[in-house]
Scaffold this active site. Sequence first.
Site, mmCIF file in Angstrom:
data_model
loop_
_atom_site.group_PDB
_atom_site.id
_atom_site.type_symbol
_atom_site.label_atom_id
_atom_site.label_comp_id
_atom_site.label_asym_id
_atom_site.label_seq_id
_atom_site.Cartn_x
_atom_site.Cartn_y
_atom_site.Cartn_z
ATOM 1 N N ARG A 110 0.866 -1.189 0.000
ATOM 2 C CA ARG A 110 0.000 0.000 0.000
ATOM 3 C C ARG A 110 0.892 1.224 0.000
ATOM 4 N NH1 ARG A 110 -3.735 2.304 4.937
ATOM 5 N NH2 ARG A 110 -1.771 3.335 5.419
ATOM 6 N N TYR A 125 -2.907 11.335 7.073
ATOM 7 C CA TYR A 125 -3.120 9.922 7.363
ATOM 8 C C TYR A 125 -2.120 9.018 6.631
ATOM 9 C CZ TYR A 125 -4.498 5.203 7.113
ATOM 10 O OH TYR A 125 -4.422 3.842 7.172
ATOM 11 N N ASP A 131 -5.054 3.884 0.038
ATOM 12 C CA ASP A 131 -6.186 4.131 0.941
ATOM 13 C C ASP A 131 -6.564 5.609 0.868
ATOM 14 O OD1 ASP A 131 -7.991 4.253 3.022
ATOM 15 O OD2 ASP A 131 -6.732 3.152 4.457
ATOM 16 N N HIS A 141 -8.965 6.846 2.609
ATOM 17 C CA HIS A 141 -9.371 7.142 3.986
ATOM 18 C C HIS A 141 -10.558 8.102 4.080
ATOM 19 C CE1 HIS A 141 -8.365 6.858 8.354
ATOM 20 N NE2 HIS A 141 -7.913 5.697 7.926
ATOM 21 N N GLU A 173 -8.974 2.099 -1.772
ATOM 22 C CA GLU A 173 -9.750 1.797 -0.554
ATOM 23 C C GLU A 173 -10.422 3.048 -0.006
ATOM 24 O OE1 GLU A 173 -7.175 0.418 2.560
ATOM 25 O OE2 GLU A 173 -8.712 0.734 4.094
ATOM 26 N N GLU A 177 -13.833 -1.111 6.436
ATOM 27 C CA GLU A 177 -13.172 -1.279 7.735
ATOM 28 C C GLU A 177 -14.003 -0.686 8.875
ATOM 29 O OE1 GLU A 177 -9.381 0.683 6.897
ATOM 30 O OE2 GLU A 177 -9.983 2.361 8.136
ATOM 31 N N ARG A 218 -13.497 -5.023 3.328
ATOM 32 C CA ARG A 218 -12.408 -4.590 4.204
ATOM 33 C C ARG A 218 -12.642 -4.830 5.698
ATOM 34 N NH1 ARG A 218 -7.960 -3.986 4.675
ATOM 35 N NH2 ARG A 218 -7.635 -1.852 5.341
ATOM 36 N N GLU A 246 -4.322 -7.453 4.843
ATOM 37 C CA GLU A 246 -3.478 -6.338 5.289
ATOM 38 C C GLU A 246 -2.586 -6.819 6.439
ATOM 39 O OE1 GLU A 246 -5.713 -3.109 7.024
ATOM 40 O OE2 GLU A 246 -4.062 -1.698 6.748
ATOM 41 N N TRP A 285 -11.653 12.208 8.581
ATOM 42 C CA TRP A 285 -10.229 11.908 8.782
ATOM 43 C C TRP A 285 -9.842 10.635 8.090
ATOM 44 C CZ3 TRP A 285 -7.613 7.880 11.311
ATOM 45 C CH2 TRP A 285 -6.217 8.040 11.317
HETATM 46 C C1 CS2 Z 1 -6.602 1.998 8.057
HETATM 47 C C2 CS2 Z 1 -6.375 2.068 9.490
HETATM 48 O O1 CS2 Z 1 -5.459 0.000 7.912
HETATM 49 C C3 CS2 Z 1 -6.132 0.800 7.304
HETATM 50 O O2 CS2 Z 1 -6.460 0.711 6.157
HETATM 51 O O3 CS2 Z 1 -7.455 2.810 7.391
HETATM 52 O O4 CS2 Z 1 -5.045 2.458 9.703
HETATM 53 C C4 CS2 Z 1 -7.317 2.981 10.280
HETATM 54 O O5 CS2 Z 1 -6.943 4.313 10.159
HETATM 55 C C5 CS2 Z 1 -7.282 2.569 11.715
HETATM 56 O O6 CS2 Z 1 -7.603 1.221 11.814
HETATM 57 C C6 CS2 Z 1 -8.237 3.389 12.557
HETATM 58 O O7 CS2 Z 1 -8.385 2.835 13.798
HETATM 59 MG MG MG Z 2 -8.055 1.862 5.585
#
Ligand code: CS2
Ligand code: MG
Length: 412
Positions: A147, A159, A220, A222, A246, A272, A293, A349, A412
């Site tokens: 990634r 992030y 990602d 995010h 993602e 996620e 995810r 992941e 975020w």
């Molecule tokens: C994320 C995480 O792993 C990922 O793809 O988006 O790092 C996420 O920010 C955290 O799990 C938040 O708790």
């Molecule tokens: Mg993620």
Amino acid sequence: MAIDRIDIDVTSPGRNFVTAVVTTSEGITGLGDATLNGRELSVASYLRDHVAPTLIGRDESAIEQTWQYLYRGAYWRRGPVTMSAIAAIDMALWDIAAKKAGVPLYKLLGGACRTGLLSYAHASGTTIDSLLAAVRGYVENGFHAVRIQAGVPGLGQIYGVHDTAPGETYEYEPAGRLTEGAPLRPAEESWDTAAYLRHLPEVFAAVREEFGGDLRILHDGHHRMSPIEAAKLARSIEPYDPFWLEDATPGEDQTALRLIRQHSVTPLAIGEVFNSVHDYQVLITERLIDYVRSSATHAGGITGLRQIMTFAGVYGIRSGFHGPTDVSPVGMAANLHLGLAIHNFGIQEYMPHSDVTLEVFRTSYRFEDGLLHPGEAPGLGVELDREAAAAHEYVPAYLPVNRLADGTVHDW
Ligand code: CS2
Ligand code: MG
């Protein structure tokens, strides 16, 4: 045999984790992960105050029935707190069932469908050059999938971006631990979607050019884009053959993905922050995603995640289970056992836990030639050193809040 005792351990070896420790009348112990990043204590209370007392004396082998009892019996359904609590009990009961049978859990879930699980690492850099160095380190360590997250010119900390020395393990930890005396508030970061959309195709182009066609490249978003911005990004990175994009848009609006699909063939991954199969209904039946995810920890355990994957399998959609450091080694093991046993596995992941975390949670999973394997120890294959855990007290920690240049709060 029956459930005799349930303890809820909150520990902070480097970061916070919540673990359900379920003990049967025969003295067999099962572990379940209930870690919800930044909201840990609410799940611990849900388990201690509302779940544990109702389960004592029940048959520990009635896993599906217990899941339904906790899910339907609460009347209030779904939500990350409820589903992480159910997840912890569910994982612990599966752990017990496999320990009783003397087999690694994947064998109870149908047995191995493959020799190992293709895994992706997190490479990042504040500049394209430092990102390329990080990717190289992972490729040299055997990863076939990486990634990529890169700094955006003009923006500060964002992030997933962090420089690492080549070959060093990436231990990015977005939840900031609050130091004593400081105000109990999350850190703040800044964001500019236009600058990001301009920069990312350049990042993809550089990685593809440097590493050639074989490397699987993931990214990602995010949750930061509007549907049309996400469609634009998905289309602009298409020439570099991404493995997936993602969380292009905030997950709660399932129909947003229709718009991205209309404009691009970039594979999409989301989920996620989802916690039930119902969050995927439109996404799966309309084939709006390619990868699921969720993790066992936040989606109701092995039972909940298996429901999602069975449904997804009907539409040829594959797994890409969430495996950040805030999924504990117990939750990670649950993902690995299920991933090995389902037909529609895609990728896993892998963000390794810190040494201090792994001194408290002793794992038997292994990484070899780009593939993860849950190992052959009975059950989930993770042991919790409860004495060592007790030495690491909970430390309040929150994920950051994002703001645009004018102060508007952004995803975020
Ligand atoms: C994320 C995480 O792993 C990922 O793809 O988006 O790092 C996420 O920010 C955290 O799990 C938040 O708790
Ligand atoms: Mg993620």
